[in-house]
Enzyme design. Sequence first.
Site, short mmCIF file in Angstrom:
data_model
loop_
_atom_site.label_atom_id
_atom_site.label_comp_id
_atom_site.label_asym_id
_atom_site.label_seq_id
_atom_site.Cartn_x
_atom_site.Cartn_y
_atom_site.Cartn_z
N CYS A 1 6.54 1.40 8.70
CA CYS A 1 7.11 1.48 7.44
C CYS A 1 8.05 2.28 7.05
O CYS A 1 9.23 2.03 6.28
CB CYS A 1 5.79 1.91 6.40
N HIS B 1 1.40 5.33 3.56
CA HIS B 1 2.22 4.17 3.77
C HIS B 1 3.41 4.18 2.64
O HIS B 1 3.11 4.62 1.69
CB HIS B 1 1.45 2.89 3.47
N HIS C 1 7.95 -3.77 2.34
CA HIS C 1 7.40 -2.73 3.35
C HIS C 1 7.24 -3.50 4.78
O HIS C 1 7.21 -4.74 4.88
CB HIS C 1 6.03 -2.19 2.78
#
Length: 163
Positions: A70, A121, A133
């Site tokens: 990510c 994240h 993402h």
Amino acid sequence: MLLCIALSACATKLAPPVQESQPQPPKDDNTTAELLTSENFLLNSLLAQKEDWQGVPYRYGGLSTKGVDCSGFVYITFLSQLNMKVPRTTAELLKEGEPVARNQLAVGDLVFFRLARGNRHVGIYLGDEAFLHASVSNGVMQSSLGNPYWRKRYWQARRLVGR
């Protein structure tokens, strides 16, 4: 007293008229039109990145189309699409830019989530509740902040791109 009146009259002297045939540049650099143009450019750049990277598998530490994580995806996107070098890790990205309230999100803002076991994240906000993402389960993809999974785990947002 007369001196004050005379001096104030000089201070209010009118400037010569501006010729109508020559438009004047806006006095404020942050006009609405410029902001919209900037936001459209940013959105188009992010959508181009989505098209090029969609489906690339998740790979921790990865930085290529063979696999990307990510924060690596954020790093590559900002570098390749905006010519902007940002930190490589989620922990370092959390220290960058300015905090943004959830109801003030704008295209290009980073959105952060708290996942299981202390994992973090990060994604890039596209507008209209959407963000881009690198998902562990589906690779690079677009998701919605309104999705129950992401809504429950939303943590904070930061703005790196000036407005």
